[in-house]
Design a protein around this motif. Structure first.
Motif, mmCIF file in Angstrom:
data_model
loop_
_atom_site.group_PDB
_atom_site.id
_atom_site.type_symbol
_atom_site.label_atom_id
_atom_site.label_comp_id
_atom_site.label_asym_id
_atom_site.label_seq_id
_atom_site.Cartn_x
_atom_site.Cartn_y
_atom_site.Cartn_z
ATOM 1 N N TYR A 9 3.260 -13.309 -5.063
ATOM 2 C CA TYR A 9 2.223 -12.318 -4.791
ATOM 3 C C TYR A 9 2.312 -11.167 -5.781
ATOM 4 C CZ TYR A 9 3.119 -14.496 -0.203
ATOM 5 O OH TYR A 9 3.357 -15.390 0.820
ATOM 6 N N TYR B 137 1.286 -7.036 -5.489
ATOM 7 C CA TYR B 137 0.824 -5.925 -4.679
ATOM 8 C C TYR B 137 0.695 -4.695 -5.568
ATOM 9 C CZ TYR B 137 2.044 -8.364 -0.300
ATOM 10 O OH TYR B 137 2.123 -9.247 0.753
ATOM 11 N N GLN C 42 0.813 -0.483 -5.315
ATOM 12 C CA GLN C 42 1.138 0.684 -4.494
ATOM 13 C C GLN C 42 0.651 1.927 -5.211
ATOM 14 O OE1 GLN C 42 5.359 1.617 -3.585
ATOM 15 N NE2 GLN C 42 4.706 1.846 -1.453
ATOM 16 N N LYS D 232 -0.334 7.406 -3.174
ATOM 17 C CA LYS D 232 -0.115 7.774 -1.774
ATOM 18 C C LYS D 232 0.763 6.753 -1.063
ATOM 19 C CE LYS D 232 -4.374 10.387 -1.389
ATOM 20 N NZ LYS D 232 -5.657 10.579 -0.673
ATOM 21 N N LYS D 233 1.406 5.896 -1.823
ATOM 22 C CA LYS D 233 2.367 4.913 -1.322
ATOM 23 C C LYS D 233 1.723 3.778 -0.541
ATOM 24 C CE LYS D 233 5.841 7.325 -2.851
ATOM 25 N NZ LYS D 233 6.588 6.865 -4.044
ATOM 26 N N PHE D 234 0.377 3.643 -0.637
ATOM 27 C CA PHE D 234 -0.291 2.578 0.095
ATOM 28 C C PHE D 234 -0.131 1.269 -0.664
ATOM 29 C CE2 PHE D 234 -2.606 0.884 3.347
ATOM 30 C CZ PHE D 234 -3.848 0.366 3.003
ATOM 31 N N LEU D 235 0.444 0.274 0.001
ATOM 32 C CA LEU D 235 0.764 -1.011 -0.614
ATOM 33 C C LEU D 235 -0.311 -2.023 -0.230
ATOM 34 C CD1 LEU D 235 3.238 -2.106 -2.244
ATOM 35 C CD2 LEU D 235 4.149 -2.905 -0.082
ATOM 36 N N ILE E 134 -2.237 -5.908 -1.038
ATOM 37 C CA ILE E 134 -2.159 -7.213 -1.674
ATOM 38 C C ILE E 134 -3.257 -7.350 -2.726
ATOM 39 C CG2 ILE E 134 -3.580 -8.242 0.164
ATOM 40 C CD1 ILE E 134 -0.749 -10.085 -1.618
ATOM 41 N N PHE F 275 4.075 -4.361 -7.521
ATOM 42 C CA PHE F 275 5.195 -5.125 -6.994
ATOM 43 C C PHE F 275 4.858 -6.603 -6.961
ATOM 44 C CE2 PHE F 275 8.223 -2.002 -5.655
ATOM 45 C CZ PHE F 275 7.483 -0.865 -5.342
ATOM 46 N N PHE G 10 10.588 -8.737 -2.296
ATOM 47 C CA PHE G 10 9.880 -7.936 -3.298
ATOM 48 C C PHE G 10 10.754 -7.672 -4.520
ATOM 49 C CE2 PHE G 10 5.866 -6.413 -1.474
ATOM 50 C CZ PHE G 10 5.991 -6.898 -0.190
ATOM 51 N N GLY G 11 10.103 -7.595 -5.668
ATOM 52 C CA GLY G 11 10.770 -7.157 -6.875
ATOM 53 C C GLY G 11 10.929 -5.643 -6.883
ATOM 54 N N PRO G 12 11.550 -5.100 -7.924
ATOM 55 C CA PRO G 12 11.820 -3.663 -7.977
ATOM 56 C C PRO G 12 10.602 -2.828 -8.347
ATOM 57 C CG PRO G 12 12.644 -4.733 -9.930
ATOM 58 C CD PRO G 12 12.148 -5.820 -9.043
ATOM 59 N N ARG H 124 6.264 0.512 -12.809
ATOM 60 C CA ARG H 124 5.486 1.765 -12.727
ATOM 61 C C ARG H 124 4.597 1.859 -13.954
ATOM 62 N NH1 ARG H 124 5.980 6.250 -9.577
ATOM 63 N NH2 ARG H 124 7.815 5.289 -8.633
ATOM 64 N N LYS I 11 12.268 1.827 -5.340
ATOM 65 C CA LYS I 11 12.748 0.472 -5.117
ATOM 66 C C LYS I 11 11.636 -0.342 -4.454
ATOM 67 C CE LYS I 11 17.101 1.242 -6.292
ATOM 68 N NZ LYS I 11 17.728 0.592 -7.470
ATOM 69 N N GLY I 12 11.809 -1.665 -4.418
ATOM 70 C CA GLY I 12 10.868 -2.517 -3.723
ATOM 71 C C GLY I 12 11.127 -2.521 -2.231
ATOM 72 N N PRO I 13 10.117 -2.837 -1.427
ATOM 73 C CA PRO I 13 10.311 -2.924 0.029
ATOM 74 C C PRO I 13 11.271 -4.058 0.384
ATOM 75 C CG PRO I 13 7.971 -2.844 -0.544
ATOM 76 C CD PRO I 13 8.721 -3.085 -1.812
ATOM 77 N N LEU J 176 0.271 -9.784 3.214
ATOM 78 C CA LEU J 176 0.568 -8.860 4.298
ATOM 79 C C LEU J 176 -0.359 -7.649 4.212
ATOM 80 C CD1 LEU J 176 4.482 -8.857 4.174
ATOM 81 C CD2 LEU J 176 3.011 -10.106 5.760
ATOM 82 N N PHE K 105 -0.327 -3.808 4.984
ATOM 83 C CA PHE K 105 0.664 -2.772 5.205
ATOM 84 C C PHE K 105 0.041 -1.503 5.758
ATOM 85 C CE2 PHE K 105 4.748 -4.035 3.399
ATOM 86 C CZ PHE K 105 4.410 -5.153 2.660
ATOM 87 N N GLY K 106 0.837 -0.748 6.525
ATOM 88 C CA GLY K 106 0.520 0.631 6.826
ATOM 89 C C GLY K 106 0.904 1.479 5.620
ATOM 90 N N LYS K 107 0.584 2.762 5.661
ATOM 91 C CA LYS K 107 0.857 3.642 4.519
ATOM 92 C C LYS K 107 2.329 3.991 4.391
ATOM 93 C CE LYS K 107 -3.494 5.911 3.555
ATOM 94 N NZ LYS K 107 -4.168 7.215 3.327
#
Lengths: 116, 114
Positions: free
Chosen positions: A33, A35, A37, A40-43, A45, A90, A107-109, A112, B42-44, B102, B104-106
């Motif tokens: 996959y 993803y 982010q 605002k940290k919203f992840l 797909i 990600f 997940f990978g690291p 950025r 880092k990744g989740p 998936l 996700f939430g924020k």
């Protein structure tokens, strides 16, 4: 050994450029996959690949294209980069089972990406 | 309305406190519910997952799912400074996240004060 690895870790580039992010997993998983982010940290797909077939493709601009040379790799190519593409990307992988079960997504690291 | 709602925080609690993190969702097709922890840059990483309604306990962590209310929770007992991170809830439909990915939430930014 790193289960899911991504390169590069950081990518700074100018608007309009074309860039690629590489992802490799050594877990033997059959689904990978991408993803995104945002700030605002919203992840969210973007894509998933199973046995070299694109399974889903969310409302992602066609400037983004996943490429899977084999089951262990899923690279992300981005053409004509825009300011709004700046985010952390990600890669993840999982072993998809039959319906009624689930499996962990690893997940990978992250990469950025900063578009100037 | 977003599919998954989660208070971004920050949530700051003293060491040793019980932490409660929550998400609500709108899609009744969700069957699998997960909690991921993400440290800065880092990744989740998966903490826990639950299928359908019910509770699941793993050490200091307890996950609860109430499908009738479309509400999920993660409890952390005896919280430690090393628990300071962003906690993301995630969910998927019957395929288990394989085909659909998936949602996700924020994420909630948790700070445990020594």
């Amino acid at each position: 050994d790193t289960a899911v690895s991504q390169t590069p870790k950081y990518l700074v580039t100018q608007m309009g450029n074309d860039k690629s992010i590489k992802c490799e997993q050594n877990l033997g998983h059959d689904t990978m996959y991408w993803y995104k982010q945002d700030s605002k940290k919203f992840l969210k797909i973007m894509f998933s690949y199973n046995n070299k077939e694109l399974i889903i493709n969310e409302t992602v601009p066609n400037r983004f294209s996943p490429k899977s040379p084999d089951k262990a790799h899923l690279n992300l190519h981005i053409n004509s980069l825009e300011l709004g593409d700046s985010a952390v990307y990600f890669c993840a992988s999982s072993q998809v089972k039959d319906r009624g079960s689930t499996d962990t997504q690893y997940f990978g690291p992250g990469t950025r990406l900063t578009v100037l | 309305q977003k599919e998954v709602e989660q208070d971004p925080g920050p949530l700051s609690v003293p060491e040793g406190a019980i932490v409660s993190l929550n998400c609500t969702y709108s899609n009744s097709a969700f069957q699998y519910f997960m909690w991921y922890r993400q440290y800065s840059r880092k990744g989740p990483e998966l903490l826990m997952y639950t299928y359908s309604s019910g509770n699941k306990e793993d050490g200091r962590f307890t996950a609860q799912v109430d499908k009738s209310s479309k509400y999920i929770s993660l409890f952390i007992r005896d919280s430690q400074p090393s628990d300071s991170a962003t906690y993301l809830c995630a969910m998927s439909g019957d395929s288990g996240g394989g085909a659909d990915g998936l949602t996700f939430g924020k994420g909630t930014h948790l700070i445990i004060q020594p």
